[in-house]
Design a protein around this motif. Structure first.
Motif, short mmCIF file in Angstrom:
data_model
loop_
_atom_site.label_atom_id
_atom_site.label_comp_id
_atom_site.label_asym_id
_atom_site.label_seq_id
_atom_site.Cartn_x
_atom_site.Cartn_y
_atom_site.Cartn_z
N ALA A 42 0.83 -1.21 0.00
CA ALA A 42 0.00 0.00 0.00
C ALA A 42 0.87 1.26 0.00
CB ALA A 42 -0.92 -0.01 1.21
N GLU A 43 1.97 1.21 0.74
CA GLU A 43 2.87 2.37 0.79
C GLU A 43 3.50 2.64 -0.57
OE1 GLU A 43 3.15 -0.24 2.95
OE2 GLU A 43 2.28 0.69 4.73
N GLN A 44 3.86 1.57 -1.28
CA GLN A 44 4.45 1.73 -2.61
C GLN A 44 3.44 2.32 -3.59
OE1 GLN A 44 5.71 -2.36 -3.08
NE2 GLN A 44 7.86 -1.76 -2.92
N VAL A 45 2.19 1.91 -3.48
CA VAL A 45 1.15 2.43 -4.37
C VAL A 45 0.95 3.93 -4.14
CG1 VAL A 45 -1.32 2.34 -4.92
CG2 VAL A 45 -0.04 0.23 -4.60
N VAL A 46 0.86 4.33 -2.87
CA VAL A 46 0.67 5.74 -2.55
C VAL A 46 1.87 6.55 -3.05
CG1 VAL A 46 0.49 7.39 -0.65
CG2 VAL A 46 -0.86 5.29 -0.62
N LEU A 47 3.07 6.03 -2.86
CA LEU A 47 4.27 6.73 -3.31
C LEU A 47 4.27 6.91 -4.83
CD1 LEU A 47 7.00 7.94 -2.46
CD2 LEU A 47 7.98 5.69 -2.85
N MET A 48 3.88 5.86 -5.56
CA MET A 48 3.83 5.95 -7.02
C MET A 48 2.77 6.95 -7.47
SD MET A 48 4.42 2.14 -8.54
CE MET A 48 3.61 1.16 -7.29
N LEU A 49 1.60 6.93 -6.84
CA LEU A 49 0.53 7.87 -7.19
C LEU A 49 0.97 9.31 -6.97
CD1 LEU A 49 -2.62 6.10 -5.76
CD2 LEU A 49 -2.06 6.43 -8.16
N ARG A 50 1.60 9.57 -5.83
CA ARG A 50 2.07 10.92 -5.55
C ARG A 50 3.14 11.36 -6.53
NH1 ARG A 50 2.30 10.60 0.99
NH2 ARG A 50 0.07 10.83 1.33
N GLN A 51 4.05 10.44 -6.85
CA GLN A 51 5.11 10.75 -7.81
C GLN A 51 4.51 11.12 -9.17
OE1 GLN A 51 7.69 7.42 -8.53
NE2 GLN A 51 8.94 8.52 -10.02
N ILE A 52 3.54 10.38 -9.63
CA ILE A 52 2.90 10.65 -10.92
C ILE A 52 2.12 11.96 -10.85
CG2 ILE A 52 1.16 9.83 -12.56
CD1 ILE A 52 2.11 6.96 -11.82
N GLU A 53 1.44 12.21 -9.74
CA GLU A 53 0.69 13.46 -9.60
C GLU A 53 1.61 14.68 -9.63
OE1 GLU A 53 -1.57 12.94 -6.04
OE2 GLU A 53 -3.12 11.77 -7.05
N VAL A 54 2.77 14.58 -8.99
CA VAL A 54 3.74 15.68 -9.00
C VAL A 54 4.25 15.92 -10.41
CG1 VAL A 54 6.07 16.34 -8.25
CG2 VAL A 54 4.43 15.46 -6.59
N THR A 97 2.78 15.20 -13.25
CA THR A 97 1.75 15.77 -14.11
C THR A 97 1.52 17.23 -13.76
OG1 THR A 97 0.01 14.89 -12.68
CG2 THR A 97 0.58 13.58 -14.62
N ALA A 98 1.68 17.59 -12.50
CA ALA A 98 1.55 19.00 -12.10
C ALA A 98 2.68 19.84 -12.69
CB ALA A 98 1.55 19.12 -10.59
N GLN A 99 3.82 19.20 -12.95
CA GLN A 99 4.95 19.90 -13.54
C GLN A 99 4.85 19.97 -15.06
OE1 GLN A 99 8.24 17.63 -12.01
NE2 GLN A 99 8.30 18.77 -10.09
N GLY A 100 3.78 19.41 -15.61
CA GLY A 100 3.54 19.54 -17.04
C GLY A 100 3.76 18.29 -17.87
N LYS A 101 4.18 17.20 -17.26
CA LYS A 101 4.36 15.96 -18.02
C LYS A 101 3.00 15.32 -18.25
CE LYS A 101 8.99 14.67 -16.60
NZ LYS A 101 9.81 13.61 -16.03
N SER A 102 2.90 14.57 -19.32
CA SER A 102 1.65 13.87 -19.58
C SER A 102 1.56 12.66 -18.66
CB SER A 102 1.57 13.41 -21.04
OG SER A 102 2.52 12.39 -21.27
N ILE A 103 0.35 12.16 -18.48
CA ILE A 103 0.15 10.99 -17.64
C ILE A 103 0.89 9.79 -18.21
CG2 ILE A 103 -1.57 9.33 -16.82
CD1 ILE A 103 -3.50 11.63 -16.49
N ALA A 104 0.89 9.66 -19.52
CA ALA A 104 1.56 8.54 -20.16
C ALA A 104 3.05 8.53 -19.85
CB ALA A 104 1.33 8.58 -21.66
N VAL A 105 3.70 9.68 -19.95
CA VAL A 105 5.14 9.77 -19.69
C VAL A 105 5.43 9.53 -18.21
CG1 VAL A 105 7.11 11.34 -19.69
CG2 VAL A 105 5.57 11.29 -21.65
#
Length: 55
Positions: free
Chosen positions: A9-21, A23-31
């Motif tokens: 569960a901790e790894q999932v949350v970490l990955m989600l936060r990493q992807i959200e950050v 995407t907030a910086q302008g990267k696409s979700i796919a990248v």
């Protein structure tokens, strides 16, 4: 993560936060998903479950 292994569960949350950050910086979700070694489908499913969980 290797195919067939389940992240904790901790790894999932970490990955989600990493992807959200990213995407907030302008990267696409796919990248962002590719860099985190997560499929887009897994990200969308996890993000949806996290957002609408009753916890």
């Amino acid at each position: 993560m290797k195919r067939g292994q389940r992240p904790s569960a901790e790894q999932v949350v970490l990955m989600l936060r990493q992807i959200e950050v990213q995407t907030a910086q302008g990267k696409s979700i796919a990248v962002a998903c590719k860099e985190a070694d997560v499929s887009e489908q897994s990200f969308v499913t996890s993000a949806y479950a996290r957002r609408f969980s009753t916890r």
